[in-house]
Scaffold this motif. Sequence first.
Motif, short mmCIF file in Angstrom:
data_model
loop_
_atom_site.label_atom_id
_atom_site.label_comp_id
_atom_site.label_asym_id
_atom_site.label_seq_id
_atom_site.Cartn_x
_atom_site.Cartn_y
_atom_site.Cartn_z
N GLN A 1 -7.44 -1.77 0.64
CA GLN A 1 -6.70 -0.89 0.89
C GLN A 1 -6.48 0.23 -0.31
OE1 GLN A 1 -3.24 -3.67 1.33
NE2 GLN A 1 -3.43 -3.67 3.73
N PRO B 1 -7.25 -5.79 6.59
CA PRO B 1 -7.88 -4.63 6.99
C PRO B 1 -9.23 -4.92 7.74
CG PRO B 1 -7.53 -4.13 4.74
CD PRO B 1 -7.26 -5.83 5.24
N PRO C 1 0.86 -1.22 -0.06
CA PRO C 1 -0.01 0.12 -0.13
C PRO C 1 0.79 1.08 -0.19
CG PRO C 1 -0.27 -1.09 2.06
CD PRO C 1 0.37 -1.94 1.14
#
Length: 291
Positions: free
Chosen positions: A106, A235, A37
């Motif tokens: 993400q 996440p 990311p």
Amino acid sequence: AGFTTAAWKWHEEAAKAGALTYADKVSIHYGCPLKEPEETYDELEGILDHFQALATKYGKGPLPVWNTEGSTADTTWLRGMEHPDLPPPDQRPEMTWRKGAIRVVQGEAIQQALGIEKHFLYIHNPPKPGSRMYANTSMLDPNLAPRPKLMSRTAMAAQLDPYIFHELIRRDDDGRFWAFVYEARSGNGSVALLWCGDDGELTISPFWGESEARLVNLMGNTLPLPKALSITGVPQYVHSSFSATVLAQNIREAAIQVRVTPVAISQIPKDDKPNIPKLPDFPAPSESPSN
């Protein structure tokens, strides 16, 4: 104005000629890649800085940005898939469906944090039987089963549609910790979307305090909220009755303990607008500059 060519210099020449004077928005094409990311963030930020600088210098000022086309390339999650056009199972690339489900979320959050107003994400028709059955950009498998990345993106919409982006908090020295904080459109409550670097594990003190709070995982399942929350590279969402301002401040001040150090990543330089040779007046669009 569309980002469909690798010729950064051509963008500038077009802007000088007045192209952005008549533009209402900038349209880019960017999927949610399987890369780290941090790399996605820096790459996208460089692209946006490039176009906004041109819009400011040669146009009417910064423009809204829409991502009008994007997809994530990963593998099927169906084991035992067979077809004459596919290599034997032991010669296929490793399955990446799990990472695809993670990177879609993400990547979407990063786009929101960078101010991209809309993202049109490919669903695609399911791949036909053949060589592309195993790895492709479709959200569906050949048997019409939803791929994990479609499920995680749908769960993300369910968690965040009633909210608007408020703030990004990064604590890179604390296990590459990311927190995206969202404010309820109604003004009542907030959500934090959290993860750390790949293969890492952190614990964070209860930043939700005495608020009414609940924990939701990547696929939209509600889980018990422990006193010390474990953060991994996957996440997850924490809903709180606090305002986004209070929740963000609590996250900044929360104690983080790195239990497992994430994989290290090198410092990724931003795109420095490579010097591309002069092109003809009408260059062919290129969707993959690296090729």
